[in-house]
Design a protein around this motif. Structure first.
Motif, PDB file in Angstrom:
ATOM      1  N   LEU A 171      54.034  59.525  94.319  1.00  0.00           N
ATOM      2  CA  LEU A 171      53.322  58.276  94.062  1.00  0.00           C
ATOM      3  C   LEU A 171      54.238  57.068  94.248  1.00  0.00           C
ATOM      4  O   LEU A 171      53.820  56.042  94.787  1.00  0.00           O
ATOM      5  CB  LEU A 171      52.715  58.288  92.659  1.00  0.00           C
ATOM      6  CG  LEU A 171      51.566  59.270  92.440  1.00  0.00           C
ATOM      7  CD1 LEU A 171      51.194  59.340  90.956  1.00  0.00           C
ATOM      8  CD2 LEU A 171      50.363  58.896  93.270  1.00  0.00           C
ATOM      9  N   VAL A 172      55.501  57.181  93.839  1.00  0.00           N
ATOM     10  CA  VAL A 172      56.442  56.076  94.010  1.00  0.00           C
ATOM     11  C   VAL A 172      56.762  55.870  95.486  1.00  0.00           C
ATOM     12  O   VAL A 172      56.832  54.727  95.962  1.00  0.00           O
ATOM     13  CB  VAL A 172      57.732  56.312  93.192  1.00  0.00           C
ATOM     14  CG1 VAL A 172      58.842  55.375  93.618  1.00  0.00           C
ATOM     15  CG2 VAL A 172      57.452  56.121  91.725  1.00  0.00           C
TER      16      VAL A 172
ATOM     17  N   LEU B 296      47.663  47.456  96.389  1.00  0.00           N
ATOM     18  CA  LEU B 296      47.517  48.916  96.396  1.00  0.00           C
ATOM     19  C   LEU B 296      48.842  49.591  96.047  1.00  0.00           C
ATOM     20  O   LEU B 296      48.871  50.596  95.325  1.00  0.00           O
ATOM     21  CB  LEU B 296      46.999  49.392  97.745  1.00  0.00           C
ATOM     22  CG  LEU B 296      46.608  50.855  97.849  1.00  0.00           C
ATOM     23  CD1 LEU B 296      45.564  51.227  96.796  1.00  0.00           C
ATOM     24  CD2 LEU B 296      46.078  51.157  99.234  1.00  0.00           C
ATOM     25  N   GLY B 297      49.952  49.034  96.519  1.00  0.00           N
ATOM     26  CA  GLY B 297      51.262  49.562  96.154  1.00  0.00           C
ATOM     27  C   GLY B 297      51.525  49.443  94.664  1.00  0.00           C
ATOM     28  O   GLY B 297      52.090  50.350  94.048  1.00  0.00           O
ATOM     29  N   SER B 298      51.087  48.340  94.072  1.00  0.00           N
ATOM     30  CA  SER B 298      51.235  48.168  92.624  1.00  0.00           C
ATOM     31  C   SER B 298      50.403  49.188  91.859  1.00  0.00           C
ATOM     32  O   SER B 298      50.852  49.737  90.855  1.00  0.00           O
ATOM     33  CB  SER B 298      50.819  46.759  92.213  1.00  0.00           C
ATOM     34  OG  SER B 298      51.655  45.813  92.797  1.00  0.00           O
ATOM     35  N   VAL B 299      49.209  49.450  92.356  1.00  0.00           N
ATOM     36  CA  VAL B 299      48.344  50.455  91.711  1.00  0.00           C
ATOM     37  C   VAL B 299      49.001  51.828  91.775  1.00  0.00           C
ATOM     38  O   VAL B 299      49.001  52.583  90.792  1.00  0.00           O
ATOM     39  CB  VAL B 299      46.943  50.467  92.365  1.00  0.00           C
ATOM     40  CG1 VAL B 299      46.136  51.669  91.928  1.00  0.00           C
ATOM     41  CG2 VAL B 299      46.203  49.179  92.035  1.00  0.00           C
ATOM     42  N   MET B 300      49.584  52.160  92.919  1.00  0.00           N
ATOM     43  CA  MET B 300      50.252  53.455  93.057  1.00  0.00           C
ATOM     44  C   MET B 300      51.462  53.557  92.132  1.00  0.00           C
ATOM     45  O   MET B 300      51.708  54.605  91.529  1.00  0.00           O
ATOM     46  CB  MET B 300      50.674  53.687  94.504  1.00  0.00           C
ATOM     47  CG  MET B 300      49.537  53.822  95.470  1.00  0.00           C
ATOM     48  SD  MET B 300      48.489  55.227  95.120  1.00  0.00           S
ATOM     49  CE  MET B 300      49.470  56.511  95.837  1.00  0.00           C
ATOM     50  N   PHE B 301      52.209  52.462  92.003  1.00  0.00           N
ATOM     51  CA  PHE B 301      53.360  52.499  91.106  1.00  0.00           C
ATOM     52  C   PHE B 301      52.924  52.635  89.654  1.00  0.00           C
ATOM     53  O   PHE B 301      53.534  53.379  88.890  1.00  0.00           O
ATOM     54  CB  PHE B 301      54.230  51.256  91.269  1.00  0.00           C
ATOM     55  CG  PHE B 301      55.473  51.321  90.432  1.00  0.00           C
ATOM     56  CD1 PHE B 301      56.528  52.122  90.807  1.00  0.00           C
ATOM     57  CD2 PHE B 301      55.561  50.605  89.256  1.00  0.00           C
ATOM     58  CE1 PHE B 301      57.657  52.212  90.029  1.00  0.00           C
ATOM     59  CE2 PHE B 301      56.688  50.681  88.470  1.00  0.00           C
ATOM     60  CZ  PHE B 301      57.746  51.489  88.853  1.00  0.00           C
TER      61      PHE B 301
ATOM     62  N   ASN C 264      52.322  55.772  84.781  1.00  0.00           N
ATOM     63  CA  ASN C 264      51.466  56.390  83.776  1.00  0.00           C
ATOM     64  C   ASN C 264      51.585  57.910  83.788  1.00  0.00           C
ATOM     65  O   ASN C 264      51.390  58.554  82.759  1.00  0.00           O
ATOM     66  CB  ASN C 264      50.006  55.989  83.983  1.00  0.00           C
ATOM     67  CG  ASN C 264      49.730  54.599  83.492  1.00  0.00           C
ATOM     68  OD1 ASN C 264      50.317  54.141  82.529  1.00  0.00           O
ATOM     69  ND2 ASN C 264      48.849  53.893  84.184  1.00  0.00           N
ATOM     70  N   TYR C 265      51.890  58.475  84.939  1.00  0.00           N
ATOM     71  CA  TYR C 265      52.032  59.923  85.015  1.00  0.00           C
ATOM     72  C   TYR C 265      53.328  60.384  84.353  1.00  0.00           C
ATOM     73  O   TYR C 265      53.334  61.332  83.581  1.00  0.00           O
ATOM     74  CB  TYR C 265      51.987  60.389  86.473  1.00  0.00           C
ATOM     75  CG  TYR C 265      52.010  61.879  86.577  1.00  0.00           C
ATOM     76  CD1 TYR C 265      50.859  62.619  86.326  1.00  0.00           C
ATOM     77  CD2 TYR C 265      53.171  62.562  86.874  1.00  0.00           C
ATOM     78  CE1 TYR C 265      50.875  63.993  86.384  1.00  0.00           C
ATOM     79  CE2 TYR C 265      53.190  63.931  86.935  1.00  0.00           C
ATOM     80  CZ  TYR C 265      52.044  64.645  86.693  1.00  0.00           C
ATOM     81  OH  TYR C 265      52.072  66.005  86.728  1.00  0.00           O
ATOM     82  N   LYS C 266      54.417  59.732  84.672  1.00  0.00           N
ATOM     83  CA  LYS C 266      55.715  60.074  84.074  1.00  0.00           C
ATOM     84  C   LYS C 266      56.451  58.788  83.761  1.00  0.00           C
ATOM     85  O   LYS C 266      56.658  57.944  84.624  1.00  0.00           O
ATOM     86  CB  LYS C 266      56.558  60.904  85.048  1.00  0.00           C
ATOM     87  CG  LYS C 266      56.210  62.350  85.058  1.00  0.00           C
ATOM     88  CD  LYS C 266      57.479  63.129  84.845  1.00  0.00           C
ATOM     89  CE  LYS C 266      57.145  64.595  84.867  1.00  0.00           C
ATOM     90  NZ  LYS C 266      57.704  65.291  83.778  1.00  0.00           N
TER      91      LYS C 266
ATOM     92  N   ALA D  18      61.205  50.498  87.761  1.00  0.00           N
ATOM     93  CA  ALA D  18      60.316  49.380  87.469  1.00  0.00           C
ATOM     94  C   ALA D  18      60.953  48.017  87.759  1.00  0.00           C
ATOM     95  O   ALA D  18      60.290  47.138  88.311  1.00  0.00           O
ATOM     96  CB  ALA D  18      59.843  49.439  86.015  1.00  0.00           C
ATOM     97  N   LEU D  19      62.208  47.824  87.395  1.00  0.00           N
ATOM     98  CA  LEU D  19      62.838  46.519  87.614  1.00  0.00           C
ATOM     99  C   LEU D  19      62.969  46.174  89.093  1.00  0.00           C
ATOM    100  O   LEU D  19      62.594  45.055  89.491  1.00  0.00           O
ATOM    101  CB  LEU D  19      64.198  46.447  86.913  1.00  0.00           C
ATOM    102  CG  LEU D  19      64.130  46.134  85.425  1.00  0.00           C
ATOM    103  CD1 LEU D  19      65.525  46.163  84.816  1.00  0.00           C
ATOM    104  CD2 LEU D  19      63.483  44.801  85.180  1.00  0.00           C
TER     105      LEU D  19
END
Length: 128
Positions: free
Chosen positions: A65-66, A80-85, A90-92, A99-100
């Motif tokens: 996902l990342v 869409l990239g933000s949604v995937m991140f 949320n998954y792990k 994130a930074l």
């Protein structure tokens, strides 16, 4: 100690392999963009195989996902990239390590807009 039948172990191992085929491998191929050395390097990394397939950590799902998020953000699909991140986060929660850099990259994209209104609009668009 839990269930340790041969069928149960087989089901667990197959679930990790299926997750690799469904999420990680397509993301690696998107991310590498015909750079076969990158594909081979990521696929052959022993840590992914030993940890995920041996201990059923399912880290490859969040990694896939990342990688998809990085590909989307760098190709211009910021929302869409933000949604995937966020899905990976949320998954792990270990994705907090990424994130930074992800945040500052998207903040830089917002700051490159011409007017203050466009900057704020882009920030809100990515944030929501």
């Amino acid at each position: 100690r839990g269930t340790e039948t041969a069928d149960h172990k087989l089901m667990m191992r197959l679930s990790v392999i299926i997750a690799d085929f469904v999420i990680l491998f397509p993301a690696v191929f998107l991310f590498a963009n015909k750079n076969y050395l990158t594909i081979v390097t990521i696929m052959a990394y022993p840590g992914l195989t030993i940890i995920d397939h041996g201990h059923f950590q399912y880290n490859n799902i969040s990694l896939g996902l990342v990688l998809a998020a990085v590909y989307l953000v760098t190709s211009g699909s910021h929302c869409l990239g933000s949604v995937m991140f966020v899905a990976a986060l949320n998954y792990k929660q270990m994705e907090l390590y990424h994130a930074l850099p992800f945040f500052f990259y998207l903040l830089g994209v917002c700051c490159q807009q011409k007017t203050v209104t466009q900057k704020l609009l882009k920030l809100v668009k990515i944030g929501v």
